[in-house]
Scaffold this motif. Structure first.
Motif, PDB file in Angstrom:
ATOM      1  N   ASN A   9       4.332  15.765  40.220  1.00 40.95           N
ATOM      2  CA  ASN A   9       6.245  15.561  40.968  1.00 40.95           C
ATOM      3  C   ASN A   9       7.083  16.485  40.447  1.00 40.95           C
ATOM      4  O   ASN A   9       8.247  17.090  41.289  1.00 40.95           O
ATOM      5  N   ARG A  10       7.146  16.499  39.223  1.00 43.54           N
ATOM      6  CA  ARG A  10       7.905  17.511  38.612  1.00 43.54           C
ATOM      7  C   ARG A  10       8.081  18.892  39.091  1.00 43.54           C
ATOM      8  O   ARG A  10       9.222  19.932  39.292  1.00 43.54           O
ATOM      9  N   ARG A  11       6.517  18.909  39.553  1.00 46.90           N
ATOM     10  CA  ARG A  11       6.363  20.414  40.351  1.00 46.90           C
ATOM     11  C   ARG A  11       6.704  20.597  41.627  1.00 46.90           C
ATOM     12  O   ARG A  11       7.662  21.714  42.008  1.00 46.90           O
ATOM     13  N   GLU A  15      10.219  22.864  43.213  1.00 42.47           N
ATOM     14  CA  GLU A  15      10.491  23.084  44.322  1.00 42.47           C
ATOM     15  C   GLU A  15      11.687  22.969  44.886  1.00 42.47           C
ATOM     16  O   GLU A  15      12.217  23.985  45.230  1.00 42.47           O
ATOM     17  N   ILE A  16      11.953  21.674  45.083  1.00 39.49           N
ATOM     18  CA  ILE A  16      13.612  21.167  45.779  1.00 39.49           C
ATOM     19  C   ILE A  16      14.697  22.530  44.917  1.00 39.49           C
ATOM     20  O   ILE A  16      14.922  22.509  45.548  1.00 39.49           O
ATOM     21  N   ALA A  17      14.431  21.788  43.650  1.00 41.53           N
ATOM     22  CA  ALA A  17      15.437  22.414  43.067  1.00 41.53           C
ATOM     23  C   ALA A  17      15.271  24.090  43.654  1.00 41.53           C
ATOM     24  O   ALA A  17      16.644  24.562  43.621  1.00 41.53           O
ATOM     25  N   GLN A  46      13.021  12.763  43.891  1.00 47.17           N
ATOM     26  CA  GLN A  46      14.254  13.435  43.450  1.00 47.17           C
ATOM     27  C   GLN A  46      15.325  13.420  42.230  1.00 47.17           C
ATOM     28  O   GLN A  46      16.070  14.553  42.199  1.00 47.17           O
ATOM     29  N   ALA A  47      15.118  12.899  41.732  1.00 48.50           N
ATOM     30  CA  ALA A  47      16.369  12.271  40.315  1.00 48.50           C
ATOM     31  C   ALA A  47      15.595  14.069  38.953  1.00 48.50           C
ATOM     32  O   ALA A  47      16.452  13.853  38.864  1.00 48.50           O
ATOM     33  N   TYR A  48      14.408  13.950  39.511  1.00 53.20           N
ATOM     34  CA  TYR A  48      14.295  15.508  38.381  1.00 53.20           C
ATOM     35  C   TYR A  48      14.787  16.562  38.668  1.00 53.20           C
ATOM     36  O   TYR A  48      15.497  17.123  38.228  1.00 53.20           O
ATOM     37  N   ALA A  49      14.447  16.864  40.418  1.00 50.50           N
ATOM     38  CA  ALA A  49      15.543  17.594  41.487  1.00 50.50           C
ATOM     39  C   ALA A  49      16.788  17.733  40.631  1.00 50.50           C
ATOM     40  O   ALA A  49      17.406  19.030  40.536  1.00 50.50           O
TER      41      ALA A  49
END
Length: 138
Positions: A9-11, A15-17, A46-49
């Motif tokens: 999820n973090r990875r 990528e999204i960011a 989404q939240a972490y991005a």
């Protein structure tokens, strides 16, 4: 200890960011248009991005100054946009994240992004800069 799903999820968030921040740096689209492409992602992703995107933007000047201080013989404006964005995400996580991400972890994740999205030398370049930013003690 982080779960495999949590690491994935973090990875994906990184990528999204990277993709959103890169698009914004290129002036291609607006923030909303860019982030809206990822509405199908899991809420945690989404939240972490979003945290990464907003954090990099909020601390952009300080982050770029930090990166620029460790790009030997290169002005920050000469660093490829994709590498600059990857470095910005990693520095944000290391210096401003709550809690901060350890240098070794942030560097490893950034190098993986650089290998996937950057040029042939991006991984080595990103690793070297982040070693300078993080210092030897982390």
């Amino acid at each position: 200890m982080a779960t495999t799903q949590g690491v994935q999820n973090r990875r994906r968030s990184r990528e999204i960011a990277l993709q959103v921040l890169y698009s914004l740096a290129q002036g291609n689209v607006s923030y909303d248009q860019t982030f809206d492409m990822y509405v199908h992602e899991a809420p945690l992703v989404q939240a972490y991005a979003l945290k990464l995107i907003q954090g990099v933007q909020a601390h952009q000047d300080a982050i770029l100054a930090e990166v620029g201080a460790h790009t030997e013989n290169w002005g920050i404006d000469r660093v490829a946009v994709v590498d600059r964005v990857i470095l910005s995400i990693a520095v944000f996580e290391m210096k401003y994240g709550k809690p901060p991400i350890k240098t070794a972890i942030a560097a490893n994740e950034a190098v993986e992004l650089a290998k996937e999205f950057g040029g042939a030398e991006s991984g080595s370049f990103v690793n070297g800069v982040l070693r300078g930013v993080g210092g030897a003690g982390d």
